[in-house]
Design a protein around this motif. Sequence first.
Motif, short mmCIF file in Angstrom:
data_model
loop_
_atom_site.label_atom_id
_atom_site.label_comp_id
_atom_site.label_asym_id
_atom_site.label_seq_id
_atom_site.Cartn_x
_atom_site.Cartn_y
_atom_site.Cartn_z
N VAL A 270 0.83 -1.20 0.00
CA VAL A 270 0.00 0.00 0.00
C VAL A 270 0.87 1.26 0.00
CG1 VAL A 270 -1.58 1.37 1.44
CG2 VAL A 270 -2.05 -1.06 1.01
N HIS A 271 1.91 1.25 0.83
CA HIS A 271 2.83 2.39 0.89
C HIS A 271 3.57 2.57 -0.44
CE1 HIS A 271 6.59 4.54 1.97
NE2 HIS A 271 5.81 5.17 2.82
N SER A 272 3.98 1.46 -1.04
CA SER A 272 4.71 1.52 -2.31
C SER A 272 3.81 2.06 -3.43
CB SER A 272 5.21 0.12 -2.68
OG SER A 272 5.95 0.14 -3.88
N PHE A 273 2.56 1.60 -3.47
CA PHE A 273 1.63 2.11 -4.48
C PHE A 273 1.44 3.62 -4.34
CE2 PHE A 273 -1.04 -2.02 -5.29
CZ PHE A 273 0.07 -2.60 -5.87
N ARG A 274 1.29 4.08 -3.11
CA ARG A 274 1.08 5.51 -2.88
C ARG A 274 2.30 6.31 -3.32
NH1 ARG A 274 -0.50 5.27 2.02
NH2 ARG A 274 1.47 5.80 3.07
N ASP A 275 3.49 5.81 -3.00
CA ASP A 275 4.71 6.51 -3.40
C ASP A 275 4.84 6.59 -4.92
OD1 ASP A 275 5.48 7.06 -0.84
OD2 ASP A 275 7.15 5.65 -0.78
N CYS A 276 4.60 5.46 -5.59
CA CYS A 276 4.73 5.45 -7.05
C CYS A 276 3.72 6.38 -7.69
CB CYS A 276 4.55 4.03 -7.57
SG CYS A 276 5.89 2.90 -7.16
N ARG A 277 2.48 6.31 -7.26
CA ARG A 277 1.44 7.16 -7.85
C ARG A 277 1.71 8.64 -7.56
NH1 ARG A 277 -0.86 7.25 -11.35
NH2 ARG A 277 -2.80 8.21 -10.62
N THR A 278 2.15 8.95 -6.35
CA THR A 278 2.39 10.35 -5.98
C THR A 278 3.57 10.94 -6.73
OG1 THR A 278 1.47 10.00 -3.77
CG2 THR A 278 2.93 11.90 -4.07
N ASN A 279 4.66 10.18 -6.83
CA ASN A 279 5.90 10.71 -7.37
C ASN A 279 6.06 10.53 -8.88
OD1 ASN A 279 6.91 11.58 -4.82
ND2 ASN A 279 7.42 9.44 -4.34
N TYR A 280 5.40 9.50 -9.45
CA TYR A 280 5.65 9.19 -10.86
C TYR A 280 4.38 8.98 -11.68
CZ TYR A 280 10.10 8.23 -8.62
OH TYR A 280 11.23 8.33 -7.86
N GLY A 281 3.21 9.09 -11.07
CA GLY A 281 1.99 8.69 -11.74
C GLY A 281 1.17 9.81 -12.36
N ALA A 282 1.73 10.98 -12.50
CA ALA A 282 0.94 12.12 -12.97
C ALA A 282 0.42 11.95 -14.39
CB ALA A 282 1.77 13.41 -12.88
N GLY A 283 1.11 11.15 -15.21
CA GLY A 283 0.73 11.06 -16.62
C GLY A 283 -0.39 10.10 -16.94
N GLY A 284 -0.93 9.41 -15.93
CA GLY A 284 -1.98 8.43 -16.19
C GLY A 284 -2.36 7.71 -14.91
N PRO A 285 -3.21 6.71 -14.98
CA PRO A 285 -3.75 6.07 -13.78
C PRO A 285 -2.92 4.91 -13.24
CG PRO A 285 -4.90 5.22 -15.69
CD PRO A 285 -3.92 6.24 -16.21
N PHE A 286 -1.83 4.57 -13.93
CA PHE A 286 -1.04 3.42 -13.51
C PHE A 286 0.08 3.85 -12.55
CE2 PHE A 286 -3.06 2.14 -17.48
CZ PHE A 286 -3.60 0.92 -17.11
#
Length: 243
Positions: free
Chosen positions: A166-182
């Motif tokens: 859960v923590h890893s998903f949040r970090d990836c989405r917050t820091n690198y996920g701006a261009g789409g939903p993945f």
Amino acid sequence: MGCAAPQADLDPYQDLAYPLKEGESMPDSDLSLVIGNKIWSSWSLRPWLVMRRFGIPFKEVSVKLRQGDTKSSILAHSPAGKVPALKHGNLLIWDSLAIIEYLADLYPEHPIWPRDRIARGIARAVSAEMHAGFMQLREVCPMDLFAVKPLETFPEAVEHNIRRIVHSFRDCRTNYGAGGPFLFGDFSAADAMYAPVCLRFRTYVPDLARFGDDGTTARYIETIFAMPEMEEWAEGARKESAL
């Protein structure tokens, strides 16, 4: 990594035609992907999802798991005795992450890994963590595609695995996920590596908030299940189960 299991007295290898979408024709490909039952084989799903998402033509070879001669049947394809395995001419690649890396080399025009160097490094790190870790989650919560088995309590080690993901998903989405939903904006190998985890969460973990989810993981799971390729996998599992 791959999935080993006990397998079939019924036609142990059914060489299935490459699963075609409406309007598609049979591909001219010398790639074959040997996979296990779609209802259970989490490791098979990972490279299959990459190949389908990026339109890489292949032939699908299905091995029935949890049968008396599964091991010998798989060994006929791969000396490692596990699925998945990718055949390319005389070459055999017998590990899920290695298959994905090979495909990234074979098809550099496809952004199988993020194009940005930093995002790509993090995507490889979280994918390797999935590949080598979360053993307790895998053991307690095996992939069972259509099951609904919510658990009220988990062993401490499994709770730790869930919180870490859960923590890893949040970090990836917050820091690198701006261009789409993945995880890294656009679909990448990292999403393929974690798709079976999303399946496990849907089956066993109805309340992700208690593990620190602020809604990011729940939304990401919805993104994964909205993929047409995931529905295609599920439809294949339904057909296999009906045989």
